[in-house]
Design a protein around this motif. Structure first.
Motif, PDB file in Angstrom:
ATOM      1  N   GLU A  43       0.818  -1.207   0.000  1.00 55.85           N
ATOM      2  CA  GLU A  43       0.000   0.000   0.000  1.00 55.85           C
ATOM      3  C   GLU A  43       0.858   1.266   0.000  1.00 55.85           C
ATOM      4  OE1 GLU A  43      -2.609  -0.230   3.333  1.00 55.85           O
ATOM      5  OE2 GLU A  43      -3.762  -1.926   2.533  1.00 55.85           O
ATOM      6  N   ASP A  44       2.026   1.211   0.623  1.00 50.16           N
ATOM      7  CA  ASP A  44       2.877   2.394   0.730  1.00 50.16           C
ATOM      8  C   ASP A  44       3.770   2.520  -0.503  1.00 50.16           C
ATOM      9  OD1 ASP A  44       2.053   3.141   3.379  1.00 50.16           O
ATOM     10  OD2 ASP A  44       3.206   1.419   4.110  1.00 50.16           O
ATOM     11  N   PRO A  45       4.233   3.722  -0.807  1.00 51.28           N
ATOM     12  CA  PRO A  45       5.160   3.895  -1.935  1.00 51.28           C
ATOM     13  C   PRO A  45       6.418   3.049  -1.760  1.00 51.28           C
ATOM     14  CG  PRO A  45       4.364   6.018  -1.154  1.00 51.28           C
ATOM     15  CD  PRO A  45       3.920   5.011  -0.143  1.00 51.28           C
ATOM     16  N   HIS A  46       6.895   2.453  -2.840  1.00 47.81           N
ATOM     17  CA  HIS A  46       8.141   1.675  -2.854  1.00 47.81           C
ATOM     18  C   HIS A  46       8.123   0.544  -1.822  1.00 47.81           C
ATOM     19  CE1 HIS A  46       9.139   5.160  -5.128  1.00 47.81           C
ATOM     20  NE2 HIS A  46       9.405   5.929  -4.093  1.00 47.81           N
ATOM     21  N   SER A  47       6.955  -0.074  -1.658  1.00 49.56           N
ATOM     22  CA  SER A  47       6.842  -1.186  -0.712  1.00 49.56           C
ATOM     23  C   SER A  47       6.424  -2.452  -1.450  1.00 49.56           C
ATOM     24  CB  SER A  47       5.843  -0.864   0.399  1.00 49.56           C
ATOM     25  OG  SER A  47       4.527  -0.790  -0.104  1.00 49.56           O
ATOM     26  N   ILE A  48       6.693  -3.567  -0.812  1.00 48.61           N
ATOM     27  CA  ILE A  48       6.372  -4.861  -1.396  1.00 48.61           C
ATOM     28  C   ILE A  48       5.859  -5.782  -0.292  1.00 48.61           C
ATOM     29  CG2 ILE A  48       8.526  -6.141  -1.091  1.00 48.61           C
ATOM     30  CD1 ILE A  48       6.789  -5.734  -4.470  1.00 48.61           C
ATOM     31  N   GLU A  49       4.997  -6.710  -0.650  1.00 48.92           N
ATOM     32  CA  GLU A  49       4.495  -7.706   0.286  1.00 48.92           C
ATOM     33  C   GLU A  49       4.830  -9.086  -0.253  1.00 48.92           C
ATOM     34  OE1 GLU A  49       0.372  -6.870   1.001  1.00 48.92           O
ATOM     35  OE2 GLU A  49       0.813  -4.940   1.956  1.00 48.92           O
ATOM     36  N   HIS A  50       5.389  -9.926   0.623  1.00 48.73           N
ATOM     37  CA  HIS A  50       5.805 -11.263   0.245  1.00 48.73           C
ATOM     38  C   HIS A  50       4.897 -12.278   0.933  1.00 48.73           C
ATOM     39  CE1 HIS A  50       9.548  -9.528  -1.289  1.00 48.73           C
ATOM     40  NE2 HIS A  50       9.752  -8.959  -0.115  1.00 48.73           N
ATOM     41  N   ASP A  51       4.259 -13.112   0.157  1.00 45.60           N
ATOM     42  CA  ASP A  51       3.397 -14.179   0.674  1.00 45.60           C
ATOM     43  C   ASP A  51       4.091 -15.508   0.365  1.00 45.60           C
ATOM     44  OD1 ASP A  51       1.354 -15.667   1.651  1.00 45.60           O
ATOM     45  OD2 ASP A  51      -0.138 -15.044   0.181  1.00 45.60           O
ATOM     46  N   LEU A  52       4.581 -16.165   1.403  1.00 47.06           N
ATOM     47  CA  LEU A  52       5.376 -17.377   1.216  1.00 47.06           C
ATOM     48  C   LEU A  52       4.695 -18.587   1.846  1.00 47.06           C
ATOM     49  CD1 LEU A  52       7.530 -14.872   2.309  1.00 47.06           C
ATOM     50  CD2 LEU A  52       9.096 -16.509   1.275  1.00 47.06           C
ATOM     51  N   THR A  53       4.709 -19.706   1.141  1.00 46.92           N
ATOM     52  CA  THR A  53       4.229 -20.977   1.663  1.00 46.92           C
ATOM     53  C   THR A  53       5.330 -22.020   1.478  1.00 46.92           C
ATOM     54  OG1 THR A  53       1.928 -20.458   1.120  1.00 46.92           O
ATOM     55  CG2 THR A  53       2.477 -22.768   1.497  1.00 46.92           C
ATOM     56  N   PHE A  54       5.732 -22.636   2.602  1.00 41.71           N
ATOM     57  CA  PHE A  54       6.775 -23.657   2.587  1.00 41.71           C
ATOM     58  C   PHE A  54       6.170 -25.019   2.908  1.00 41.71           C
ATOM     59  CE2 PHE A  54       8.874 -19.718   3.722  1.00 41.71           C
ATOM     60  CZ  PHE A  54      10.053 -19.746   3.000  1.00 41.71           C
ATOM     61  N   PHE A  55       6.691 -26.043   2.289  1.00 39.45           N
ATOM     62  CA  PHE A  55       6.348 -27.425   2.616  1.00 39.45           C
ATOM     63  C   PHE A  55       7.648 -28.117   3.002  1.00 39.45           C
ATOM     64  CE2 PHE A  55       3.190 -25.890  -0.366  1.00 39.45           C
ATOM     65  CZ  PHE A  55       2.000 -26.226   0.262  1.00 39.45           C
ATOM     66  N   VAL A  56       7.740 -28.507   4.282  1.00 35.13           N
ATOM     67  CA  VAL A  56       8.987 -29.016   4.838  1.00 35.13           C
ATOM     68  C   VAL A  56       8.795 -30.458   5.289  1.00 35.13           C
ATOM     69  CG1 VAL A  56      10.773 -28.641   6.579  1.00 35.13           C
ATOM     70  CG2 VAL A  56       9.556 -26.685   5.606  1.00 35.13           C
ATOM     71  N   LEU A  57       9.711 -31.318   4.882  1.00 37.23           N
ATOM     72  CA  LEU A  57       9.631 -32.733   5.217  1.00 37.23           C
ATOM     73  C   LEU A  57      10.011 -32.984   6.669  1.00 37.23           C
ATOM     74  CD1 LEU A  57       9.303 -35.702   4.255  1.00 37.23           C
ATOM     75  CD2 LEU A  57      11.763 -35.668   3.735  1.00 37.23           C
ATOM     76  N   ASP A  58       9.130 -33.692   7.396  1.00 37.87           N
ATOM     77  CA  ASP A  58       9.431 -34.174   8.740  1.00 37.87           C
ATOM     78  C   ASP A  58      10.069 -35.553   8.577  1.00 37.87           C
ATOM     79  OD1 ASP A  58       9.306 -35.514  11.246  1.00 37.87           O
ATOM     80  OD2 ASP A  58       7.719 -34.171  11.907  1.00 37.87           O
ATOM     81  N   GLU A  59      11.350 -35.660   8.922  1.00 41.18           N
ATOM     82  CA  GLU A  59      12.073 -36.904   8.671  1.00 41.18           C
ATOM     83  C   GLU A  59      11.526 -38.075   9.484  1.00 41.18           C
ATOM     84  OE1 GLU A  59      16.189 -36.192   9.277  1.00 41.18           O
ATOM     85  OE2 GLU A  59      16.391 -34.839   7.546  1.00 41.18           O
ATOM     86  N   GLU A  60      10.974 -37.796  10.662  1.00 37.59           N
ATOM     87  CA  GLU A  60      10.460 -38.884  11.493  1.00 37.59           C
ATOM     88  C   GLU A  60       9.177 -39.481  10.928  1.00 37.59           C
ATOM     89  OE1 GLU A  60      10.054 -37.748  15.538  1.00 37.59           O
ATOM     90  OE2 GLU A  60      12.187 -37.275  15.799  1.00 37.59           O
ATOM     91  N   SER A  61       8.256 -38.612  10.510  1.00 34.97           N
ATOM     92  CA  SER A  61       6.961 -39.102  10.020  1.00 34.97           C
ATOM     93  C   SER A  61       6.952 -39.351   8.516  1.00 34.97           C
ATOM     94  CB  SER A  61       5.856 -38.107  10.370  1.00 34.97           C
ATOM     95  OG  SER A  61       6.027 -36.899   9.632  1.00 34.97           O
ATOM     96  N   GLY A  62       7.882 -38.709   7.815  1.00 36.38           N
ATOM     97  CA  GLY A  62       7.880 -38.810   6.361  1.00 36.38           C
ATOM     98  C   GLY A  62       6.826 -37.948   5.700  1.00 36.38           C
TER      99      GLY A  62
END
Length: 248
Positions: free
Chosen positions: A173-192
């Motif tokens: 909304e502000d001048p010279h600004s940016i918004e980052h929307d991130l979604t990560f999928f991370v493997l749990d080694e114990e559960s797979g």
């Protein structure tokens, strides 16, 4: 979200970050302009990657970050590397009670996470108060070009066996600004199984002239303004702007 998950995602995302370039920049500028000592205040230190590298170069570092989780990871990494340094949880625009330093740094565009001009100006004033006589202040910020031409309305993706992410960036909304929307999928080694982590970040930058005005107002002489880890002055397509300053 536990800090172990956050640290894994953050350090993985930053695996190719030019930490050694920041170290070389700091060493070069502090030698060129004769910093009064080796006590470093590393603001926005995150998981401590840069702080630890500086300690191994002989600097006496104090780390500051607003995230308790990041600081917990930094302490764990420091112990694994066999180094010890003080860590403080503070907002860089509200610093107080920290040890005097000879060099203050805000690298990896951490300053761009401040959303208001007043917060940037307050940060400069607090840094000035914590610096010794003739102390140096080094920082970098995203350029307007980086925000509006590289980040804006872009999607970045990564896919590996252990982690994948989708990173959408769009104008704020502000001048010279940016918004980052991130979604990560991370493997749990114990559960797979893969766990989902959602992050939302806002960044804002300003014209170089604004930073120069605010630095002068806070009591700094600007020694150098350069771009992209070079000694060259910023150009229209420069992505990262560096400022070397000295306390008046």
């Amino acid at each position: 979200m536990s800090y172990e998950q956050m640290a894994y995602v953050y350090d993985h995302l930053m695996a190719d970050a030019p930490y050694e370039s920041w170290v070389r920049y700091l060493c070069g500028e502090t030698e060129r302009f004769q910093a009064p000592g080796s006590r470093v205040l590393d603001l926005g230190c995150g998981t401590g990657e840069l702080s630890i590298r500086l300690i191994k170069r002989g600097f006496d570092v104090t780390g500051v970050d607003m995230s308790e989780d990041m600081l917990a990871v930094a302490a764990e990494k420091a112990a694994e590397e066999g180094v010890v340094f003080p860590l403080f949880q503070q907002d860089m625009s509200k610093l107080g009670g920290l040890p005097e330093c000879d060099i203050a740094t805000i690298f990896c565009d951490a300053l761009n996470y401040l959303s208001k001009p007043e917060e940037v100006r307050d940060t400069f004033r607090h840094v000035h108060r914590h610096l010794a006589a003739n102390g140096m202040f080094l920082f970098d910020v995203h350029s307007i070009y980086q925000m509006e031409q590289i980040f804006s309305n872009q999607t970045f993706t990564w896919n590996e066996d252990e982690i994948a992410y989708i990173w959408n960036s769009f104008p704020g909304e502000d001048p010279h600004s940016i918004e980052h929307d991130l979604t990560f999928f991370v493997l749990d080694e114990e559960s797979g199984l893969y766990g989902r982590i959602d992050e939302f970040h806002k960044q804002r930058t300003y014209p170089v002239s604004d930073y120069l005005d605010w630095l002068h107002e806070a009591g700094f002489d600007v020694l150098s303004v350069s771009a992209d880890f070079s000694s060259d002055p910023p150009e229209e397509t420069s992505r990262r702007i560096f400022f070397s300053c000295r306390k008046r």
